[in-house]
Design a protein around this motif. Structure first.
Motif, PDB file in Angstrom:
ATOM      1  N   LYS A  42       0.835  -1.210   0.000  1.00 34.46           N
ATOM      2  CA  LYS A  42       0.000   0.000   0.000  1.00 34.46           C
ATOM      3  C   LYS A  42       0.867   1.258   0.000  1.00 34.46           C
ATOM      4  N   ASN A  43       1.952   1.243   0.785  1.00 30.36           N
ATOM      5  CA  ASN A  43       2.864   2.387   0.815  1.00 30.36           C
ATOM      6  C   ASN A  43       3.504   2.606  -0.551  1.00 30.36           C
ATOM      7  N   LEU A  44       3.963   1.526  -1.174  1.00 28.52           N
ATOM      8  CA  LEU A  44       4.582   1.648  -2.495  1.00 28.52           C
ATOM      9  C   LEU A  44       3.606   2.253  -3.505  1.00 28.52           C
ATOM     10  N   ARG A  45       2.389   1.752  -3.513  1.00 27.76           N
ATOM     11  CA  ARG A  45       1.390   2.268  -4.458  1.00 27.76           C
ATOM     12  C   ARG A  45       1.085   3.744  -4.174  1.00 27.76           C
ATOM     13  N   ALA A  46       1.000   4.108  -2.890  1.00 28.34           N
ATOM     14  CA  ALA A  46       0.731   5.500  -2.523  1.00 28.34           C
ATOM     15  C   ALA A  46       1.880   6.420  -2.941  1.00 28.34           C
ATOM     16  N   LEU A  47       3.093   5.878  -2.986  1.00 27.71           N
ATOM     17  CA  LEU A  47       4.268   6.644  -3.400  1.00 27.71           C
ATOM     18  C   LEU A  47       4.439   6.677  -4.919  1.00 27.71           C
ATOM     19  N   GLY A  48       3.510   6.053  -5.642  1.00 30.10           N
ATOM     20  CA  GLY A  48       3.543   6.088  -7.096  1.00 30.10           C
ATOM     21  C   GLY A  48       4.290   4.942  -7.760  1.00 30.10           C
ATOM     22  N   PHE A  49       4.634   3.906  -7.013  1.00 30.95           N
ATOM     23  CA  PHE A  49       5.319   2.742  -7.582  1.00 30.95           C
ATOM     24  C   PHE A  49       4.331   1.986  -8.463  1.00 30.95           C
ATOM     25  N   THR A  50       4.657   1.859  -9.752  1.00 28.95           N
ATOM     26  CA  THR A  50       3.723   1.246 -10.693  1.00 28.95           C
ATOM     27  C   THR A  50       4.176  -0.109 -11.232  1.00 28.95           C
ATOM     28  N   LYS A  51       5.379  -0.523 -10.877  1.00 31.22           N
ATOM     29  CA  LYS A  51       5.888  -1.815 -11.363  1.00 31.22           C
ATOM     30  C   LYS A  51       5.110  -2.955 -10.699  1.00 31.22           C
ATOM     31  N   PRO A  52       5.168  -4.154 -11.290  1.00 32.47           N
ATOM     32  CA  PRO A  52       4.444  -5.291 -10.716  1.00 32.47           C
ATOM     33  C   PRO A  52       4.947  -5.680  -9.322  1.00 32.47           C
ATOM     34  N   ILE A  54       4.400  -8.948  -6.736  1.00 29.90           N
ATOM     35  CA  ILE A  54       3.873 -10.306  -6.600  1.00 29.90           C
ATOM     36  C   ILE A  54       3.867 -10.683  -5.130  1.00 29.90           C
ATOM     37  N   ALA A  55       2.692 -10.998  -4.607  1.00 20.87           N
ATOM     38  CA  ALA A  55       2.552 -11.423  -3.214  1.00 20.87           C
ATOM     39  C   ALA A  55       3.070 -12.851  -3.064  1.00 20.87           C
ATOM     40  N   LEU A  56       3.891 -13.065  -2.054  1.00 26.98           N
ATOM     41  CA  LEU A  56       4.359 -14.406  -1.697  1.00 26.98           C
ATOM     42  C   LEU A  56       3.839 -14.712  -0.305  1.00 26.98           C
ATOM     43  N   THR A  57       3.025 -15.751  -0.194  1.00 24.48           N
ATOM     44  CA  THR A  57       2.394 -16.070   1.084  1.00 24.48           C
ATOM     45  C   THR A  57       2.062 -17.554   1.165  1.00 24.48           C
ATOM     46  N   ALA A  58       1.956 -18.043   2.384  1.00 26.09           N
ATOM     47  CA  ALA A  58       1.573 -19.434   2.595  1.00 26.09           C
ATOM     48  C   ALA A  58       0.049 -19.603   2.508  1.00 26.09           C
ATOM     49  N   HIS A  59      -0.669 -18.499   2.470  1.00 24.97           N
ATOM     50  CA  HIS A  59      -2.138 -18.543   2.468  1.00 24.97           C
ATOM     51  C   HIS A  59      -2.685 -18.605   1.051  1.00 24.97           C
ATOM     52  N   ALA A  60      -3.455 -19.639   0.757  1.00 24.68           N
ATOM     53  CA  ALA A  60      -3.962 -19.855  -0.600  1.00 24.68           C
ATOM     54  C   ALA A  60      -5.466 -19.619  -0.732  1.00 24.68           C
ATOM     55  N   MET A  61      -6.144 -19.299   0.366  1.00 28.53           N
ATOM     56  CA  MET A  61      -7.595 -19.147   0.318  1.00 28.53           C
ATOM     57  C   MET A  61      -8.008 -17.942  -0.528  1.00 28.53           C
ATOM     58  N   ALA A  62      -9.211 -17.991  -1.070  1.00 27.34           N
ATOM     59  CA  ALA A  62      -9.713 -16.934  -1.951  1.00 27.34           C
ATOM     60  C   ALA A  62      -9.714 -15.577  -1.268  1.00 27.34           C
ATOM     61  N   GLU A  63     -10.052 -15.522   0.013  1.00 27.29           N
ATOM     62  CA  GLU A  63     -10.084 -14.234   0.705  1.00 27.29           C
ATOM     63  C   GLU A  63      -8.678 -13.639   0.860  1.00 27.29           C
ATOM     64  N   GLU A  64      -7.678 -14.502   0.951  1.00 25.37           N
ATOM     65  CA  GLU A  64      -6.291 -14.021   1.020  1.00 25.37           C
ATOM     66  C   GLU A  64      -5.864 -13.442  -0.333  1.00 25.37           C
ATOM     67  N   ARG A  65      -6.262 -14.093  -1.410  1.00 26.49           N
ATOM     68  CA  ARG A  65      -5.959 -13.572  -2.748  1.00 26.49           C
ATOM     69  C   ARG A  65      -6.604 -12.196  -2.937  1.00 26.49           C
ATOM     70  N   LEU A  66      -7.818 -12.036  -2.476  1.00 22.67           N
ATOM     71  CA  LEU A  66      -8.512 -10.752  -2.556  1.00 22.67           C
ATOM     72  C   LEU A  66      -7.802  -9.707  -1.703  1.00 22.67           C
ATOM     73  N   ASP A  70      -6.315  -6.303  -3.093  1.00 24.00           N
ATOM     74  CA  ASP A  70      -6.781  -5.029  -2.537  1.00 24.00           C
ATOM     75  C   ASP A  70      -5.623  -4.182  -2.021  1.00 24.00           C
ATOM     76  N   ALA A  71      -4.561  -4.826  -1.569  1.00 26.88           N
ATOM     77  CA  ALA A  71      -3.378  -4.095  -1.093  1.00 26.88           C
ATOM     78  C   ALA A  71      -2.609  -3.479  -2.261  1.00 26.88           C
ATOM     79  N   GLY A  72      -2.801  -4.022  -3.469  1.00 26.29           N
ATOM     80  CA  GLY A  72      -2.126  -3.478  -4.644  1.00 26.29           C
ATOM     81  C   GLY A  72      -1.221  -4.458  -5.362  1.00 26.29           C
ATOM     82  N   CYS A  73      -1.250  -5.733  -4.958  1.00 27.84           N
ATOM     83  CA  CYS A  73      -0.421  -6.736  -5.625  1.00 27.84           C
ATOM     84  C   CYS A  73      -1.028  -7.114  -6.974  1.00 27.84           C
ATOM     85  N   ASN A  74      -0.161  -7.423  -7.923  1.00 31.20           N
ATOM     86  CA  ASN A  74      -0.604  -7.806  -9.266  1.00 31.20           C
ATOM     87  C   ASN A  74      -0.790  -9.303  -9.423  1.00 31.20           C
ATOM     88  N   ALA A  75      -0.157 -10.076  -8.540  1.00 36.02           N
ATOM     89  CA  ALA A  75      -0.246 -11.538  -8.599  1.00 36.02           C
ATOM     90  C   ALA A  75      -0.044 -12.094  -7.200  1.00 36.02           C
TER      91      ALA A  75
END
Length: 95
Positions: A42-52, A54-66, A70-75
């Protein structure tokens, strides 16, 4: 596989590196200390960072993907990381 990679020790450092560096993509661990990946993205997006990002997480549930989207990740890639899947996501986002 030919990538030049830098690492950050925490989310705050990652934000500073991403803003000041010439990175093509950010691989964002969502469970980092100091500033988690959601806040860092969110901070990166607010600072104007437009590059991709990618979220890396152990959580695979649909709500985690959302949540990462919502935080600004592209994948969203789940751990343990499938290297081929990660490389394909980077290629797709870097076009």
């Amino acid at each position: 596989r030919g990538a030049v990679v830098d690492t950050a020790d925490n989310g705050k450092e990652g934000v500073q590196m991403a803003i000041s560096g010439g990175y093509d993509v950010v691989l964002m661990d969502m469970q980092m200390p100091v500033l988690d990946g959601y806040a860092a993205t969110k901070n990166l997006r607010a600072l104007g960072f437009t590059k991709p990002i990618i979220a890396l997480t152990a959580h695979a549930m649909a709500e985690e993907r959302l949540k990462t989207k919502d935080a600004g990740c592209n994948a969203h890639i789940t751990k343990p990381i499938d290297t081929n899947l990660l490389i394909e996501a980077i290629k797709e986002l870097s076009v």
